[in-house]
Enzyme design. Structure first.
Site, PDB file in Angstrom:
ATOM      1  N   HIS A 136       0.877  -1.178   0.000  1.00  0.00           N
ATOM      2  CA  HIS A 136       0.000   0.000   0.000  1.00  0.00           C
ATOM      3  C   HIS A 136       0.914   1.229   0.000  1.00  0.00           C
ATOM      4  CE1 HIS A 136      -2.864   2.927   1.754  1.00  0.00           C
ATOM      5  NE2 HIS A 136      -3.823   2.100   1.401  1.00  0.00           N
ATOM      6  N   ASP A 175       2.709  -4.865   7.892  1.00  0.00           N
ATOM      7  CA  ASP A 175       1.525  -4.044   7.700  1.00  0.00           C
ATOM      8  C   ASP A 175       0.342  -5.002   7.769  1.00  0.00           C
ATOM      9  OD1 ASP A 175      -0.688  -2.812   6.677  1.00  0.00           O
ATOM     10  OD2 ASP A 175       0.297  -1.973   4.901  1.00  0.00           O
ATOM     11  N   GLN A 231      -4.933  -5.238   6.600  1.00  0.00           N
ATOM     12  CA  GLN A 231      -5.954  -6.178   6.092  1.00  0.00           C
ATOM     13  C   GLN A 231      -5.961  -7.470   6.884  1.00  0.00           C
ATOM     14  OE1 GLN A 231      -8.242  -5.404   3.866  1.00  0.00           O
ATOM     15  NE2 GLN A 231      -7.330  -3.402   3.495  1.00  0.00           N
ATOM     16  N   LYS A 282     -10.576  -0.987  10.210  1.00  0.00           N
ATOM     17  CA  LYS A 282     -10.660  -2.181   9.348  1.00  0.00           C
ATOM     18  C   LYS A 282     -11.171  -3.375  10.145  1.00  0.00           C
ATOM     19  CE  LYS A 282      -7.796  -0.395   6.001  1.00  0.00           C
ATOM     20  NZ  LYS A 282      -8.288   0.167   4.747  1.00  0.00           N
ATOM     21  N   CYS A 293      -4.657   2.516  -3.785  1.00  0.00           N
ATOM     22  CA  CYS A 293      -3.391   2.981  -3.162  1.00  0.00           C
ATOM     23  C   CYS A 293      -2.280   1.959  -3.364  1.00  0.00           C
ATOM     24  CB  CYS A 293      -3.570   3.279  -1.671  1.00  0.00           C
ATOM     25  SG  CYS A 293      -4.677   4.621  -1.359  1.00  0.00           S
TER      26      CYS A 293
HETATM   27  N1  PLP Z   1      -1.972  -0.893   4.427  1.00  0.00           N
HETATM   28  C1  PLP Z   1      -2.938  -1.613   3.851  1.00  0.00           C
HETATM   29  C2  PLP Z   1      -2.637  -3.000   3.361  1.00  0.00           C
HETATM   30  C3  PLP Z   1      -4.216  -1.088   3.713  1.00  0.00           C
HETATM   31  O1  PLP Z   1      -5.173  -1.808   3.141  1.00  0.00           O
HETATM   32  C4  PLP Z   1      -4.473   0.230   4.185  1.00  0.00           C
HETATM   33  C5  PLP Z   1      -5.783   0.837   3.985  1.00  0.00           C
HETATM   34  O2  PLP Z   1      -6.498   0.533   3.075  1.00  0.00           O
HETATM   35  C6  PLP Z   1      -3.430   0.920   4.800  1.00  0.00           C
HETATM   36  C7  PLP Z   1      -2.192   0.340   4.900  1.00  0.00           C
HETATM   37  C8  PLP Z   1      -3.621   2.299   5.341  1.00  0.00           C
HETATM   38  O3  PLP Z   1      -4.553   2.280   6.398  1.00  0.00           O
HETATM   39  P1  PLP Z   1      -5.071   3.615   7.047  1.00  0.00           P
HETATM   40  O4  PLP Z   1      -5.548   4.481   5.926  1.00  0.00           O
HETATM   41  O5  PLP Z   1      -6.167   3.179   7.964  1.00  0.00           O
HETATM   42  O6  PLP Z   1      -3.938   4.246   7.777  1.00  0.00           O
END
Ligand code: PLP
Length: 417
Positions: A134, A211, A214, A237, A375
């Site tokens: 991401h 990370d 998900q 999430k 993203c």
């Molecule tokens: N990493 C992953 C794999 C994600 O799916 C997301 C959000 O969609 C993020 C990071 C970023 O999360 P946040 O916008 O809640 O900080």
């Protein structure tokens, strides 16, 4: 034996319709149609217990934490710190000192990039990420790499959307200072072999950040078993509120890291000559925290535990398999991301219909999916596409909703024929 019985009883008691009752938003009509919410990778809906916890906090406990001596402040502090303990238990951390409240995954990763990165990176050092990250696990590393004259190394992915681990072995070296990898991809659904990555990195003495944005609502997470050094996730999430998230870090690493932001609550003593910092975890929690968000997140974790991953995983796998098989039967539809191990996400494209047109058409049918690059622009580049349609599932989704999606998609193909 008893444990097994317990699981069987729980499994028998998993009724998706009963679970749906817990989520008031799912009952509403959208554009005159029953809402079919399959955009869970973007954010999940909130059960009534979480909504009640938020309501109750503002109605009966609202106050600032840690510094107050009055009744409400003590009550708010106790609830916020109880939520920290719930997070600790949910991911099996060793201590509350390892649980830092942030605004979400993005802030958690930035915290590590700036605090750990500033302290540990030197010119010529390397950070390993992958093609399927991401943007929030790419851009913070680009920023800190530029500042420290360090470099990013990328683990590529194959045509199925899986990491090519042989390439990881080629790029890891004594120059590597951190490996930062997504556990479950938000655009491909791939579950990465993180245990293997962690043990390979640890063989070089290199820490690993996961990370888990998900992963956290699809899989049980045990940070001690995984032996990851950092882990980031967002409350929204996992059926909790927005604006709250977690950074887990091993205490030995966090102890050595300087604060990320300065302000109230993160200090021990301030004079104009010198400031000393608060102990863990408060050293990293400058300013008034999202108190209500933390409490809401704690309640969301209680809720997920009460359902149990032993029930959630088979149900979501059923949905994923059913949806994959049904979507494959639609003319002109191509699935992007066919890893052997997947969770909760199906990305797809049509030969001749733009994903945004598909998304808009589905919206008229009450179906909420996401379209775009999610993203993860490097993933789009890897597959030579601009965007995908993404359906993503949570514990409250049903096969009937997948039928609605499939029928709506068949109508899309008719309209655009
Ligand atoms: N990493 C992953 C794999 C994600 O799916 C997301 C959000 O969609 C993020 C990071 C970023 O999360 P946040 O916008 O809640 O900080």
């Amino acid at each position: 034996m008893n444990h097994k019985l317990n699981i069987v009883e729980k499994a028998a008691s998993f009724e998706v319709q009963k679970i749906r009752e817990d989520f008031p938003i799912l009952k509403q009509l959208v554009r005159g149609k029953t809402l079919c919410y399959i955009d869970n990778a973007a954010t999940t809906q909130k059960p009534m217990v979480v909504l009640n916890a938020i309501d109750n906090y503002y109605k009966s406990k609202n106050s600032n934490i840690h510094r107050g001596v009055h009744f409400l402040s003590e009550a708010a502090t106790a609830s916020f710190e109880a939520a920290r303990t719930k997070v600790k238990e949910f991911i099996n951390a060793k201590s509350e000192n390892e649980i830092i409240f942030t605004r979400g995954t993005t802030e958690s990763i930035n915290l590590v990039a700036y605090s750990f990165g500033r302290n540990n990176l030197n010119e010529g050092d390397e950070i390993i990420i992958s093609t399927m990250e991401h943007h929030s696990n790419i851009v913070p590393w680009q920023l800190i790499a530029a500042e420290k004259k360090a470099h990013l190394k990328i683990i590529p992915i194959n045509d199925k959307g899986e990491l090519i681990l042989e390439e990881f072995e080629k790029i890891i070296s004594e120059r590597t200072k951190l490996v930062s990898i997504v556990y479950v991809s938000n655009s491909l659904g791939t579950i990465n072999p993180v245990e293997e990555i962690i043990s390979k990195a640890h063989a070089y003495g290199i820490p690993v950040l996961l990370d888990a944005a998900q992963a956290v609502y699809h899989l049980p997470i045990d940070v001690q078993k995984l032996d990851c050094d950092f882990l980031a996730f967002s409350g929204h999430k996992i059926y909790g509120p927005t604006g709250i998230g977690i950074l887990y870090g091993k205490e030995t690493l966090l102890e050595k890291m300087p604060p990320f932001m300065g302000g109230g609550d993160m200090i021990s003593k301030v004079t104009f000559e010198k400031t000393t910092y608060n102990s863990l975890p408060y050293k990293f929690e400058a300013g008034t925290s999202n108190i209500c968000g933390g409490i809401g997140l704690g309640t969301a974790l209680d809720y997920v535990s009460s359902i149990g991953f032993e029930n959630i995983i088979p149900h979501e796998n059923d949905l994923l398999n059913y949806a994959t098989n049904e979507l494959k039967l639609i003319n002109g539809l191509r699935i992007i991301g066919e890893a052997d191990k997947k969770a909760g996400v199906i990305s797809f494209v049509f030969n001749n219909i733009h994903p945004h047109d598909v998304g808009t058409f589905l919206d008229f049918e009450g179906v909420a999916i996401r379209t775009g690059h999610h993203c993860t622009q490097p993933v789009m580049d890897r597959f030579n596409i601009a965007a995908t349609c993404r359906a993503s599932f949570a514990m409250y989704n049903t096969k009937e909703e997948i039928d609605i999606l499939v029928n709506a998609l068949k109508n899309v193909t008719e309209v655009f024929k």
